[in-house]
Design a protein around this motif. Structure first.
Motif, PDB file in Angstrom:
ATOM      1  N   VAL A 138      -0.090  -5.964   2.455  1.00  0.00           N
ATOM      2  CA  VAL A 138      -1.424  -5.360   2.325  1.00  0.00           C
ATOM      3  C   VAL A 138      -1.658  -4.923   0.886  1.00  0.00           C
ATOM      4  O   VAL A 138      -2.737  -5.146   0.312  1.00  0.00           O
ATOM      5  CB  VAL A 138      -1.588  -4.158   3.283  1.00  0.00           C
ATOM      6  CG1 VAL A 138      -2.875  -3.393   2.962  1.00  0.00           C
ATOM      7  CG2 VAL A 138      -1.617  -4.628   4.732  1.00  0.00           C
ATOM      8  N   LYS A 139      -0.642  -4.324   0.276  1.00  0.00           N
ATOM      9  CA  LYS A 139      -0.774  -3.875  -1.113  1.00  0.00           C
ATOM     10  C   LYS A 139      -0.886  -5.058  -2.072  1.00  0.00           C
ATOM     11  O   LYS A 139      -1.608  -4.991  -3.077  1.00  0.00           O
ATOM     12  CB  LYS A 139       0.407  -2.981  -1.493  1.00  0.00           C
ATOM     13  CG  LYS A 139       0.419  -1.647  -0.759  1.00  0.00           C
ATOM     14  CD  LYS A 139      -0.875  -0.903  -1.002  1.00  0.00           C
ATOM     15  CE  LYS A 139      -0.993   0.368  -0.208  1.00  0.00           C
ATOM     16  NZ  LYS A 139      -2.293   1.037  -0.405  1.00  0.00           N
ATOM     17  N   ALA A 140      -0.194  -6.142  -1.760  1.00  0.00           N
ATOM     18  CA  ALA A 140      -0.324  -7.356  -2.582  1.00  0.00           C
ATOM     19  C   ALA A 140      -1.741  -7.909  -2.478  1.00  0.00           C
ATOM     20  O   ALA A 140      -2.325  -8.336  -3.475  1.00  0.00           O
ATOM     21  CB  ALA A 140       0.696  -8.399  -2.131  1.00  0.00           C
ATOM     22  N   ALA A 141      -2.307  -7.873  -1.281  1.00  0.00           N
ATOM     23  CA  ALA A 141      -3.683  -8.340  -1.094  1.00  0.00           C
ATOM     24  C   ALA A 141      -4.668  -7.439  -1.842  1.00  0.00           C
ATOM     25  O   ALA A 141      -5.646  -7.908  -2.426  1.00  0.00           O
ATOM     26  CB  ALA A 141      -4.026  -8.380   0.394  1.00  0.00           C
ATOM     27  N   GLU A 142      -4.411  -6.132  -1.840  1.00  0.00           N
ATOM     28  CA  GLU A 142      -5.296  -5.175  -2.524  1.00  0.00           C
ATOM     29  C   GLU A 142      -5.361  -5.428  -4.027  1.00  0.00           C
ATOM     30  O   GLU A 142      -6.338  -5.049  -4.674  1.00  0.00           O
ATOM     31  CB  GLU A 142      -4.827  -3.741  -2.266  1.00  0.00           C
ATOM     32  CG  GLU A 142      -5.213  -3.204  -0.894  1.00  0.00           C
ATOM     33  CD  GLU A 142      -4.788  -1.762  -0.711  1.00  0.00           C
ATOM     34  OE1 GLU A 142      -4.145  -1.196  -1.629  1.00  0.00           O
ATOM     35  OE2 GLU A 142      -5.080  -1.195   0.359  1.00  0.00           O
ATOM     36  N   PHE A 170       3.223 -10.355  -3.957  1.00  0.00           N
ATOM     37  CA  PHE A 170       4.024  -9.931  -2.805  1.00  0.00           C
ATOM     38  C   PHE A 170       5.461  -9.630  -3.211  1.00  0.00           C
ATOM     39  O   PHE A 170       6.092  -8.706  -2.683  1.00  0.00           O
ATOM     40  CB  PHE A 170       3.967 -11.036  -1.742  1.00  0.00           C
ATOM     41  CG  PHE A 170       4.613 -10.672  -0.440  1.00  0.00           C
ATOM     42  CD1 PHE A 170       4.457  -9.418   0.127  1.00  0.00           C
ATOM     43  CD2 PHE A 170       5.373 -11.616   0.246  1.00  0.00           C
ATOM     44  CE1 PHE A 170       5.047  -9.096   1.345  1.00  0.00           C
ATOM     45  CE2 PHE A 170       5.963 -11.307   1.464  1.00  0.00           C
ATOM     46  CZ  PHE A 170       5.800 -10.043   2.013  1.00  0.00           C
ATOM     47  N   ARG A 171       5.967 -10.390  -4.171  1.00  0.00           N
ATOM     48  CA  ARG A 171       7.344 -10.205  -4.620  1.00  0.00           C
ATOM     49  C   ARG A 171       7.449  -9.277  -5.828  1.00  0.00           C
ATOM     50  O   ARG A 171       8.544  -9.016  -6.317  1.00  0.00           O
ATOM     51  CB  ARG A 171       7.953 -11.572  -4.968  1.00  0.00           C
ATOM     52  CG  ARG A 171       7.968 -12.529  -3.805  1.00  0.00           C
ATOM     53  CD  ARG A 171       8.511 -13.889  -4.181  1.00  0.00           C
ATOM     54  NE  ARG A 171       9.923 -13.839  -4.554  1.00  0.00           N
ATOM     55  CZ  ARG A 171      10.681 -14.902  -4.731  1.00  0.00           C
ATOM     56  NH1 ARG A 171      10.164 -16.112  -4.569  1.00  0.00           N
ATOM     57  NH2 ARG A 171      11.937 -14.784  -5.063  1.00  0.00           N
ATOM     58  N   LYS A 201     -10.195  -4.304  -3.453  1.00  0.00           N
ATOM     59  CA  LYS A 201     -10.167  -3.438  -2.273  1.00  0.00           C
ATOM     60  C   LYS A 201     -10.648  -4.174  -1.027  1.00  0.00           C
ATOM     61  O   LYS A 201     -10.082  -4.026   0.064  1.00  0.00           O
ATOM     62  CB  LYS A 201     -11.033  -2.203  -2.521  1.00  0.00           C
ATOM     63  CG  LYS A 201     -10.989  -1.178  -1.400  1.00  0.00           C
ATOM     64  CD  LYS A 201     -11.812   0.050  -1.733  1.00  0.00           C
ATOM     65  CE  LYS A 201     -11.784   1.048  -0.585  1.00  0.00           C
ATOM     66  NZ  LYS A 201     -12.600   2.272  -0.895  1.00  0.00           N
ATOM     67  N   LYS A 202     -11.711  -4.974  -1.170  1.00  0.00           N
ATOM     68  CA  LYS A 202     -12.242  -5.708  -0.022  1.00  0.00           C
ATOM     69  C   LYS A 202     -11.235  -6.733   0.491  1.00  0.00           C
ATOM     70  O   LYS A 202     -11.107  -6.946   1.699  1.00  0.00           O
ATOM     71  CB  LYS A 202     -13.558  -6.396  -0.392  1.00  0.00           C
ATOM     72  CG  LYS A 202     -14.719  -5.429  -0.581  1.00  0.00           C
ATOM     73  CD  LYS A 202     -16.014  -6.173  -0.874  1.00  0.00           C
ATOM     74  CE  LYS A 202     -17.180  -5.207  -1.027  1.00  0.00           C
ATOM     75  NZ  LYS A 202     -18.459  -5.919  -1.324  1.00  0.00           N
ATOM     76  N   ALA A 203     -10.520  -7.366  -0.425  1.00  0.00           N
ATOM     77  CA  ALA A 203      -9.501  -8.341  -0.024  1.00  0.00           C
ATOM     78  C   ALA A 203      -8.390  -7.652   0.762  1.00  0.00           C
ATOM     79  O   ALA A 203      -7.914  -8.176   1.779  1.00  0.00           O
ATOM     80  CB  ALA A 203      -8.923  -9.039  -1.250  1.00  0.00           C
ATOM     81  N   ARG A 237       5.386  -0.546  -5.604  1.00  0.00           N
ATOM     82  CA  ARG A 237       5.039   0.777  -6.154  1.00  0.00           C
ATOM     83  C   ARG A 237       3.752   1.304  -5.533  1.00  0.00           C
ATOM     84  O   ARG A 237       3.608   2.509  -5.299  1.00  0.00           O
ATOM     85  CB  ARG A 237       4.897   0.697  -7.674  1.00  0.00           C
ATOM     86  CG  ARG A 237       6.210   0.498  -8.415  1.00  0.00           C
ATOM     87  CD  ARG A 237       6.036   0.759  -9.903  1.00  0.00           C
ATOM     88  NE  ARG A 237       7.220   0.371 -10.654  1.00  0.00           N
ATOM     89  CZ  ARG A 237       7.337  -0.749 -11.355  1.00  0.00           C
ATOM     90  NH1 ARG A 237       6.317  -1.592 -11.400  1.00  0.00           N
ATOM     91  NH2 ARG A 237       8.447  -1.021 -12.011  1.00  0.00           N
ATOM     92  N   ALA A 238       2.797   0.400  -5.270  1.00  0.00           N
ATOM     93  CA  ALA A 238       1.541   0.820  -4.633  1.00  0.00           C
ATOM     94  C   ALA A 238       1.816   1.365  -3.240  1.00  0.00           C
ATOM     95  O   ALA A 238       1.210   2.361  -2.817  1.00  0.00           O
ATOM     96  CB  ALA A 238       0.571  -0.358  -4.556  1.00  0.00           C
ATOM     97  N   PHE A 239       2.753   0.745  -2.530  1.00  0.00           N
ATOM     98  CA  PHE A 239       3.121   1.235  -1.209  1.00  0.00           C
ATOM     99  C   PHE A 239       3.854   2.575  -1.335  1.00  0.00           C
ATOM    100  O   PHE A 239       3.615   3.501  -0.553  1.00  0.00           O
ATOM    101  CB  PHE A 239       3.991   0.206  -0.491  1.00  0.00           C
ATOM    102  CG  PHE A 239       4.465   0.653   0.858  1.00  0.00           C
ATOM    103  CD1 PHE A 239       3.599   1.267   1.760  1.00  0.00           C
ATOM    104  CD2 PHE A 239       5.773   0.466   1.249  1.00  0.00           C
ATOM    105  CE1 PHE A 239       4.035   1.682   3.013  1.00  0.00           C
ATOM    106  CE2 PHE A 239       6.221   0.869   2.481  1.00  0.00           C
ATOM    107  CZ  PHE A 239       5.354   1.481   3.367  1.00  0.00           C
ATOM    108  N   GLN A 240       4.733   2.681  -2.338  1.00  0.00           N
ATOM    109  CA  GLN A 240       5.415   3.950  -2.572  1.00  0.00           C
ATOM    110  C   GLN A 240       4.416   5.065  -2.859  1.00  0.00           C
ATOM    111  O   GLN A 240       4.613   6.212  -2.446  1.00  0.00           O
ATOM    112  CB  GLN A 240       6.400   3.805  -3.738  1.00  0.00           C
ATOM    113  CG  GLN A 240       7.685   3.071  -3.370  1.00  0.00           C
ATOM    114  CD  GLN A 240       8.610   2.940  -4.577  1.00  0.00           C
ATOM    115  OE1 GLN A 240       8.193   2.511  -5.643  1.00  0.00           O
ATOM    116  NE2 GLN A 240       9.869   3.303  -4.396  1.00  0.00           N
TER     117      GLN A 240
END
Length: 271
Positions: free
Chosen positions: A95-99, A148-149, A103-105, A155-158
């Motif tokens: 999800v964070k990779a898509a963001e 994704f990798r 934001k819409k993605a 870090r965004a997820f953290q």
């Protein structure tokens, strides 16, 4: 009674939209069944009162799991080997990779991921399924696989996990409402409740009677959300479920939508 707590001043959000007086944080664990059930409530709030608030999803999972997931991602030298990797934290990183594509993605990806978890008999924890979801969301696949990798997505997820700790959110799902005055306390609602509970809290936060927006045409609604249940349609348009079912069947005969096989509810999908 809802489990409502007032937050201290220092955990107020950094930004609040000038035009929309409320910022709503929704804390979810992407693999927690209770988080999926919130989707209908959030959609009803968006359709009726989206002009009052901005929405931000905060992903909450155990940090210890994140370290293991990152090791698995980084240990694969090629995308071909990465396809077989599966881990409970990977959906959140995806999800964070898509963001990172906007934001819409990121929101489209999160909604499609929820749809996959509910409808499809595929493992949403696996890289292969997450790549498939990204393709369905029309993301730039080369960029998605790279992000994704990357450490940036991790870090965004953290960062989401830090927000979870700072706001002392110990239960998912949870809502936190902030108004435009950063000196005021936020209001935290732990657990899932009926739509009317959140509607009442939103009205208390704006300190005036809410003026709902009329829902759009059904075709427009499907373009926005892609997949909807009979119960959602009935609730959004404030009509009996039998009437909603009849209107949905009309669109199905017109080949605008299709019925989706799902054991838990009656689902319809934009063609």
């Amino acid at each position: 009674m809802a489990n409502v707590q007032f937050m201290t001043e220092q955990v107020a959000p950094a930004t609040t939209s000038f035009n929309k007086p409320i910022e709503l944080y929704v804390f979810v664990d992407l693999l927690h069944p209770g988080s999926w059930q919130l989707q209908s409530t959030i959609r009803r709030l968006q359709v009726r009162y989206g002009h009052y608030f901005t929405l931000r999803f905060i992903l909450s999972t155990e940090l210890a799991s994140l370290n293991t997931a990152c090791q698995q991602l980084n240990s694969c030298p090629s995308d071909a080997e990465l396809v077989d990797v599966s881990h409970p934290v990977l959906p959140s990183i995806a999800v964070k990779a898509a963001e990172l594509q906007g934001k819409k993605a990121g929101y489209r990806f999160l909604m499609k991921l929820q749809e996959y978890a509910l409808i499809n008999e595929k493992n949403v924890r696996s890289c292969s399924t997450l790549n498939e979801i990204a393709e369905h969301c029309n993301l730039d696949m080369m960029e998605f696989k790279s992000d994704f990798r990357s450490m940036e997505a991790s870090r965004a997820f953290q960062s989401d996990l830090c927000v979870t700790r700072e706001m002392e959110v110990n239960e998912v799902p949870s809502f936190v409402f902030f108004n435009e005055n950063i000196e005021d306390e936020g209001l935290k609602v732990s657990g899932a409740y009926d739509f009317e509970v959140y509607e009442h809290i939103l009205e208390e936060m704006v300190e005036e009677q809410l003026i709902p927006t009329n829902p759009p045409d059904l075709e427009v609604l499907f373009k926005r959300y892609q997949t909807l249940s009979t119960e959602e349609v009935a609730a959004i348009y404030a009509i009996p479920e039998k009437l909603a079912e009849r209107e949905l069947k009309k669109r199905m005969l017109q080949q605008k939508i299709s019925r989706v096989a799902c054991d838990s509810m009656s689902l319809w999908q934009l063609k």
